[in-house]
Design a protein around this motif. Structure first.
Motif, PDB file in Angstrom:
ATOM      1  N   ASN A 230       0.828  -1.210   0.000  1.00 22.34           N
ATOM      2  CA  ASN A 230       0.000   0.000   0.000  1.00 22.34           C
ATOM      3  C   ASN A 230       0.862   1.259   0.000  1.00 22.34           C
ATOM      4  O   ASN A 230       0.534   2.262  -0.662  1.00 22.34           O
ATOM      5  N   LEU A 231       1.973   1.195   0.754  1.00 21.58           N
ATOM      6  CA  LEU A 231       2.890   2.336   0.781  1.00 21.58           C
ATOM      7  C   LEU A 231       3.479   2.611  -0.607  1.00 21.58           C
ATOM      8  O   LEU A 231       3.578   3.769  -1.040  1.00 21.58           O
ATOM      9  N   ARG A 232       3.847   1.530  -1.295  1.00 20.32           N
ATOM     10  CA  ARG A 232       4.394   1.699  -2.645  1.00 20.32           C
ATOM     11  C   ARG A 232       3.352   2.307  -3.576  1.00 20.32           C
ATOM     12  O   ARG A 232       3.650   3.207  -4.393  1.00 20.32           O
ATOM     13  N   LYS A 233       2.087   1.843  -3.466  1.00 21.66           N
ATOM     14  CA  LYS A 233       1.033   2.408  -4.306  1.00 21.66           C
ATOM     15  C   LYS A 233       0.824   3.887  -4.006  1.00 21.66           C
ATOM     16  O   LYS A 233       0.649   4.708  -4.919  1.00 21.66           O
ATOM     17  N   GLU A 234       0.848   4.229  -2.709  1.00 22.47           N
ATOM     18  CA  GLU A 234       0.679   5.631  -2.345  1.00 22.47           C
ATOM     19  C   GLU A 234       1.837   6.482  -2.859  1.00 22.47           C
ATOM     20  O   GLU A 234       1.645   7.632  -3.277  1.00 22.47           O
ATOM     21  N   GLN A 235       3.037   5.903  -2.810  1.00 22.86           N
ATOM     22  CA  GLN A 235       4.187   6.643  -3.338  1.00 22.86           C
ATOM     23  C   GLN A 235       4.056   6.872  -4.834  1.00 22.86           C
ATOM     24  O   GLN A 235       4.372   7.965  -5.347  1.00 22.86           O
ATOM     25  N   GLU A 236       3.599   5.855  -5.547  1.00 20.07           N
ATOM     26  CA  GLU A 236       3.370   6.037  -6.982  1.00 20.07           C
ATOM     27  C   GLU A 236       2.298   7.090  -7.246  1.00 20.07           C
ATOM     28  O   GLU A 236       2.436   7.935  -8.148  1.00 20.07           O
ATOM     29  N   GLU A 237       1.225   7.055  -6.441  1.00 20.32           N
ATOM     30  CA  GLU A 237       0.186   8.068  -6.581  1.00 20.32           C
ATOM     31  C   GLU A 237       0.732   9.466  -6.275  1.00 20.32           C
ATOM     32  O   GLU A 237       0.382  10.453  -6.934  1.00 20.32           O
TER      33      GLU A 237
END
Length: 693
Positions: A230-237
Motif C-alpha cells: 500500500n505504501l508503494r502504491k501511495e508513493q506512486e500516486e
C-alpha cells in the motif's frame, strides 16, 4: 661515408643558419624519422635521403601513396609522366592538399623536384592516420559527376539514384561503426565491475535468505507485506500527483504571463483610443513597429544562440571523433605532469636559494600584503554577491506574495524603464500636438474670418451643402466606430475579469495540494536518490551483461563459420577420396590385365588396347571425313552453279504454267479474240527459251 650528428647540426643551424633553412632541415629530419618508423622501415639517414635522385624520390612518394591506397602500386618506369601526374594530383586533391595545381607544380612533380616533393611528403607523413582514413572514405563518398544529358535516360537515372542511396547507407553505417568504436569500454574495467556486481549480488542473496528465514517464523509478515505494498502504491500516486501539480503550475505560470501581456496591450489600446483619430493611428503604428523591433531582436538573439550551440556541438563532435584516449595515455600524461611539477619545484627552490638578498625582503612583504588585501577584497565580493542573491530571492518571494494577495504583478525595473520611456515619448508627442493644435486654431480663426467675409458677399457659397452632408456622414460613422470600440473594450475587460476569477479559484483549489506536496517532498527526494542509485547499479550490470552477450554471440558466430568450413572441406575431401579410390581400382585392374590374370573385355585384353583401338577407329573416321570434305570443296562451285540454274528453271516453269493457265481461262470465252490470244501465246512460248550449260 660518414653520417652526421643531427644534434650538432641543429646547434650549428641555431647559431649561424638562416631560419628558413633551419625550418627545412627540421622538416627533412621529421620526414626521415617517419620513413624509418613503421610501416615503411626505410632505414634512411639525412645524407642518404638528401642524395636521392629525382626518380628515387618519386619512388619514395609513390610508396607512401601505396600505403594510403593500393591502387597506386604501379611501375613508374612503364607509366607515362602525364598519367603519373594525373594520378598523383587527383589523389592529392582528394586528400585535401592545399596547393595551386598549375603548370609549375606539374613540371616540378613530373621532374621529381625537391621543392615540390618534400612538402608533399612532410604533409602526408605528419597526417598519415587521418589521410589513410580519408583515402578509404574517398573511394565510397566521392561524388560521381554524370552529365545531365545522360541522366535523362530512365535506366541510367535509376542506377544513379541507387548509387546515391548506397552512398548514404555507407555514410550512416560508417558513422555508427565509429560511434561504437569510441563507446567501447576497456575490458579490465568491465571485469572489475562484473566482480564487484557479483559480490553485491552474493551479499543481496544472503540478505534475502536471512529475511526469508526471519519472515517465515513471523506471523505478521503478510500484514507487513500488505502495508508496504500500500505504501508503494501511495508513493506512486504521490509521484503522479507531483507530476500533475508541476504541469498545472507550468500552465498557471504561462497563463499569468499571458494575462500580464494581454493586460499591458489592453492598457496601450485604451491609451491610444483616448487620443484623436490621426494620433491613435500613429501611436498604433508606433506600437506595432516597436513590437516588430522587439521580435526581430529576439529572433536575432535566438539565431545567435543557435549558431553558438551548433558551433559548440561541432567542436564536441570533432573532439569525440578524434583519437580515443586510453587509460595508458592518461597515466603517461599524469606522469609527465608530475615530472613537470617536480621541475617547477626544483626551479622555485633554485630561485629562492639564489634570491637571498636582504633588499628583496621589503618587496616580498609588500607583495604578501597586497595578496592578503586581494584575498580580503575577493571575500568581500563573494559576501556581497551572496547578499545580492539573498535579496533577489526575497524580492521574488515578496512578488509572489503580492501576486497571491492582489492578483496582479507590479512593475519590475525593466517594465518601469519601459513605462518611463513611454511617458517621455507621450510628453514629447503632447508638446508636438499642442503646437500643432495652436497652429490649427490660428488657421481656424483665419478660415472663420474668411468664411464671414464670403458669407457677407454670398450667403450660399457653392459646395457648402455637400461639405456639410459629408461632415454629418463622417460624424455618424465615427460615432458608430466609437460604439464598436467601446463594446470591444467591454468584452475584453469582461474576459480579463473572468480570467482573474478563474485564476483565483484555481489558486484556492491548489492550496491544499501544495501544502501536502511540501510535506512529502523530503520523502520523495530520499526515494528518488535511492532510485537513482539502484538505477545506476542496474545500468552498469546491464551494460556488462550486454557486452558479455555480444561477445558470446560473436564467438558462436565464429564457431558456426568454422564448423561450416570444416564440413565443406570434409565433403570435398571425401569426394576427392572417392574419385581417387575409383582411379586406383581402375589402375589395379589394368595392372592385372597387363599381367594377363584377367581380361578387360571380350574384344580387348587391357584398357590401353581398347583406347588404342578407339583411337585407330577415330583416325580412320577422320581420314574418311577429310576425303569427303575434299570432294565437297572440289564440287562445291559446280554444284552451286547447277543449283542456281535449277532454281532459275523452276522460276521459268512456274511462270510458263501461270501463263498457260491464264490463256486457258481466256480460251473458254467466246470470240476470235480468245483464239488469237491463244495462238499468240503459243507462238510467244515457242520463241522464249532458257539455255542451261
Amino acid at each position: 661515408r660518414r653520417e652526421w650528428n643531427w644534434d650538432h647540426c641543429v646547434d650549428l643551424s641555431v647559431k649561424g643558419v638562416h631560419p628558413v633553412r633551419l625550418a627545412m632541415a627540421m622538416k627533412l629530419k621529421e620526414i626521415v624519422d617517419r620513413l624509418n618508423a613503421e610501416p615503411f622501415c626505410c632505414d634512411l639517414s639525412l645524407v642518404t635521403f638528401d642524395e636521392k635522385e629525382p626518380y628515387e624520390l618519386m619512388e619514395t612518394l609513390n610508396r607512401v601513396l601505396v600505403y594510403l591506397d593500393p591502387k597506386h602500386e604501379v611501375d613508374l618506369r612503364e607509366e607515362k609522366p602525364e598519367a603519373m601526374y594525373q594520378r598523383m594530383a587527383e589523389f592529392l586533391h582528394i586528400l585535401g592538399y592545399q596547393v595551386s595545381y598549375d603548370t609549375e607544380f606539374q613540371h616540378g612533380l613530373i621532374r621529381g623536384d625537391r621543392q615540390t616533393v618534400h612538402p608533399i611528403l612532410y604533409w602526408i607523413l605528419c597526417n598519415l592516420v587521418q589521410l589513410k582514413k580519408r583515402a578509404y572514405l574517398a573511394r565510397f563518398c566521392m561524388n560521381l559527376e554524370v552529365p545531365e544529358e545522360f541522366l535523362r535516360e530512365e535506366q541510367l537515372y535509376a542506377t544513379f539514384q541507387s548509387y546515391k542511396e548506397l552512398q548514404s547507407q555507407f555514410k550512416a553505417t560508417h558513422t555508427h561503426v565509429e560511434q561504437e568504436r569510441q563507446s567501447r569500454m576497456v575490458p579490465t574495467e568491465l571485469q572489475k565491475e562484473v566482480v564487484q556486481l557479483d559480490a553485491e549480488r552474493e551479499q543481496l542473496s544472503q540478505k534475502i535468505q536471512q529475511l526469508r528465514s526471519r519472515s517465515e517464523k513471523d506471523e505478521s509478515f503478510m500484514m507487513l507485506l500488505e502495508v508496504t505494498s500500500n505504501l508503494r502504491k501511495e508513493q506512486e500516486e504521490e509521484v503522479r500527483l507531483t507530476e500533475k501539480l508541476a504541469e498545472q503550475r507550468y500552465q498557471l505560470e504561462s497563463t499569468e504571463q499571458l494575462y500580464v501581456e494581454r493586460s499591458g496591450k489592453l492598457r496601450e489600446m485604451r491609451d491610444i483610443a483616448e487620443q484623436d483619430g490621426e494620433g491613435s493611428a500613429e501611436a498604433m503604428l508606433k506600437v506595432l513597429r516597436s513590437e516588430v523591433t522587439k521580435s526581430r531582436a529576439a529572433l536575432n538573439r535566438v539565431r545567435k544562440e543557435g549558431e553558438e550551440k551548433l558551433e559548440r556541438l561541432k567542436e564536441i563532435d570533432a573532439t569525440l571523433s578524434g583519437i580515443t584516449v586510453t587509460q595508458a595515455d592518461l597515466n603517461t600524461m599524469e606522469q609527465e605532469i608530475g615530472a613537470m611539477q617536480e621541475e617547477v619545484r626544483a626551479m622555485e627552490d633554485t630561485i629562492s636559494a639564489s634570491n637571498q638578498d636582504s633588499r628583496l625582503s621589503v618587496y616580498k612583504q609588500q607583495a604578501s600584503l597586497v595578496a592578503k588585501k586581494k584575498e580580503a577584497v575577493i571575500m568581500d565580493k563573494k559576501r556581497v554577491e551572496e547578499e545580492h542573491d539573498a535579496l533577489a530571492k526575497d524580492l521574488t518571494a515578496k512578488e509572489r506574495e503580492y501576486e497571491q494577495k492582489k492578483g496582479h504583478k507590479f512593475m519590475n525595473k525593466d517594465d518601469f524603464k519601459t513605462y518611463a520611456a513611454s511617458l517621455r515619448d507621450k510628453s514629447a508627442k503632447f508638446k508636438k500636438f499642442k503646437a500643432e493644435l495652436g497652429e490649427l486654431r490660428h488657421e481656424v480663426a483665419v478660415l472663420l474670418r474668411t468664411e464671414q467675409i464670403l458669407q457677407s458677399k454670398d450667403p450660399t457659397p457653392h459646395g457648402l451643402k455637400d461639405a456639410e452632408a459629408a461632415l454629418e456622414k463622417a460624424s455618424v460613422e465615427k460615432s458608430q466606430v466609437d460604439k464598436a470600440k467601446g463594446k470591444t473594450l467591454d468584452e475584453i475587460s469582461g474576459i480579463v475579469s473572468k480570467i482573474n476569477s478563474q485564476l483565483k479559484d484555481k489558486k484556492n483549489k491548489l492550496a491544499p495540494q501544495i501544502k501536502a506536496l511540501r510535506s512529502v517532498r523530503q520523502t520523495f527526494q530520499q526515494v528518488e536518490a535511492k532510485y537513482l542509485e539502484k538505477k545506476t547499479v542496474y545500468d552498469h550490470a546491464r551494460s556488462s551483461m550486454e557486452v558479455e552477450l555480444e561477445k558470446a554471440a560473436t564467438d558462436v558466430t565464429t564457431l558456426e563459420d568454422a564448423v561450416m568450413e570444416a564440413e565443406k572441406s570434409y565433403f570435398q575431401l571425401n569426394m576427392e577420396l572417392c574419385s581417387a579410390e575409383g582411379r586406383l581400382q581402375r589402375a589395379h585392374r589394368e595392372e592385372r590385365c597387363l599381367r594377363k590374370e584377367e581380361r578387360h573385355s571380350k574384344d580387348h585384353q587391357t584398357l590401353a588396347e581398347e583406347y588404342a583401338a578407339q583411337i585407330t577407329q577415330l583416325d580412320i573416321q577422320c581420314r574418311e571425313l577429310r576425303k569427303e570434305q575434299k570432294i565437297v570443296k572440289e564440287t562445291h562451285e559446280h554444284n552451286l552453279k547447277q543449283k542456281r540454274g535449277l532454281m532459275a528453271l523452276e522460276k521459268l516453269m512456274s511462270a510458263k504454267l501461270k501463263m498457260v493457265k491464264q490463256e486457258f481461262q481466256n480460251m473458254t470465252d467466246p470470240g476470235a479474240a480468245g483464239f488469237a490470244s491463244f495462238a499468240g501465246g503459243i507462238s510467244t512460248a515457242g520463241v522464249d527459251r532458257l539455255v542451261i550449260e
